[in-house]
Design an enzyme around this catalytic site. Sequence first.
Site, PDB file in Angstrom:
ATOM      1  CG  ASP A  34       7.012  -6.126 -12.633  1.00 20.78           C
ATOM      2  OD1 ASP A  34       7.302  -7.126 -13.501  1.00 20.78           O
ATOM      3  OD2 ASP A  34       7.282  -5.051 -12.835  1.00 20.78           O
TER       4      ASP A  34
ATOM      5  CD  GLU B 121       8.143 -11.682 -15.776  1.00 20.53           C
ATOM      6  OE1 GLU B 121       7.633 -11.745 -17.135  1.00 20.53           O
ATOM      7  OE2 GLU B 121       7.978 -10.552 -15.431  1.00 20.53           O
TER       8      GLU B 121
ATOM      9  CB  CYS C  33      -5.812  -4.125 -19.700  1.00 25.79           C
ATOM     10  SG  CYS C  33      -6.654  -2.831 -18.396  1.00 25.79           S
TER      11      CYS C  33
ATOM     12  CB  CYS D  64     -10.881  -4.156 -19.851  1.00 19.10           C
ATOM     13  SG  CYS D  64      -9.628  -3.445 -20.714  1.00 19.10           S
TER      14      CYS D  64
ATOM     15  CB  CYS E 135      -6.299  -0.127 -22.418  1.00 16.15           C
ATOM     16  SG  CYS E 135      -7.121  -0.546 -20.953  1.00 16.15           S
TER      17      CYS E 135
ATOM     18  CB  CYS F 161     -10.778   0.021 -18.532  1.00 15.54           C
ATOM     19  SG  CYS F 161      -9.074  -0.599 -18.546  1.00 15.54           S
TER      20      CYS F 161
ATOM     21  CG  ASP G 291       7.253  -1.006 -13.524  1.00 17.06           C
ATOM     22  OD1 ASP G 291       7.371  -1.621 -14.496  1.00 17.06           O
ATOM     23  OD2 ASP G 291       7.843   0.038 -13.121  1.00 17.06           O
TER      24      ASP G 291
END
Length: 397
Positions: free
Chosen positions: A189, A274, A327, A330, A346, A348, A354
Amino acid sequence: MDTRHVKRAFKYRFYPTDAQAAELSRTFGCVRKVYNLALAARTEAWTRQERVNYNQTSALLTAWKKTEELAFLNDVSSVPLQQTLRHLQSAFTNFFSKRAKYPRFKSSKKSRKSAEYTTSGFRFRDGRLTLAKMADPLDIVWSRPLPKEAKPSTVTVSQDSTGRWFVSMLCDDPTVKPLSATDAAVGVDVGLNHLLTLSTGEKIANPRHERTDRARLAKAQRTLARKAKGDGTNRRKARLKVAKIHARIADRRRDGLHKLTTRLVRENQTIVIEDLTVRNMVKNRSLARAISDAAWAEFRSLLEYKAQWYGREVIAVDRFFPSSKLCSVCGTLQGKMPLHVRTWTCACGTHDRDVNAARNLLAAGRAVSACGAGVRPQRRTPGGQSAMKQEVSRREP
């Protein structure tokens, strides 16, 4: 067994004599003149709904040399002049294929000074390179050796804005061979706070070369702005100082990217990135300077050709894939996530934005590699390769 033929350019600095520098400067000027004349002829023919190809512009070049006004074209080697017509033909081919804009005229002040010689325009013997119309070989600084028994197919001589002279020799390089296969894969990334964040959790700092020299550059540019317009000595010296700072920034940036991409290719069989449209992203005036300094497009270009050389795989995941908001544990998809949000939570746990994005890219890339699906395909792929998977080109014997 796969066979690969890698053409590799080896670039060196050289120091011409006064006579060689004068000859090359004349050649650069003639190359620019022929290119502009041919472009004007083809543009005029286009307004008459006529098509002019390379053979016709070559015939025009012969006619131009016979005129009194353009007789000076006979004073330089004909090889670079023919090559510039081939380059113009390639520019029109790219234009008609909608890969590039309409060719533009070359400027004596802004355009790159270069001339390309094919095998009939130079002699390379015993490690000494002699160009056409020159009696002595070039004084080249051999910073690295050419491959054993290398025979350059083309030689390109150029001069940058700081006055440095370079020669680039295109050779077959038999030393470039596929690396041993490995199971390692990594998601990458790109960013501004950190240049690269890997799915392993490693973060590579952004050196920000332009910011480091920004004060020196701004001072040199202010000095240049105060000089009287024209070709005066003081203005030329001030312009040269600005050019040297820009060259220093570009050289350091390129060196760092080469080291990073070589390391990634050597350590990993599959690299997932990406598919960013950098040309659109730099339209953001707040981030354009930082994005340009990070050189994401150059990073991708270096990574892809090195992967082709060494039998690695680069997978480009669609830019609309929500790598930052999804995420990686999860699968929960978050709502809006502004750029200033660097961590989020979140059910989890808490995630680094990043690192989470890099892991999602890796997972998406593996899905693409396994079944060719799982993420939205690109709208357009540079080079005309597969939308989601850019593979090494091979020939089976």
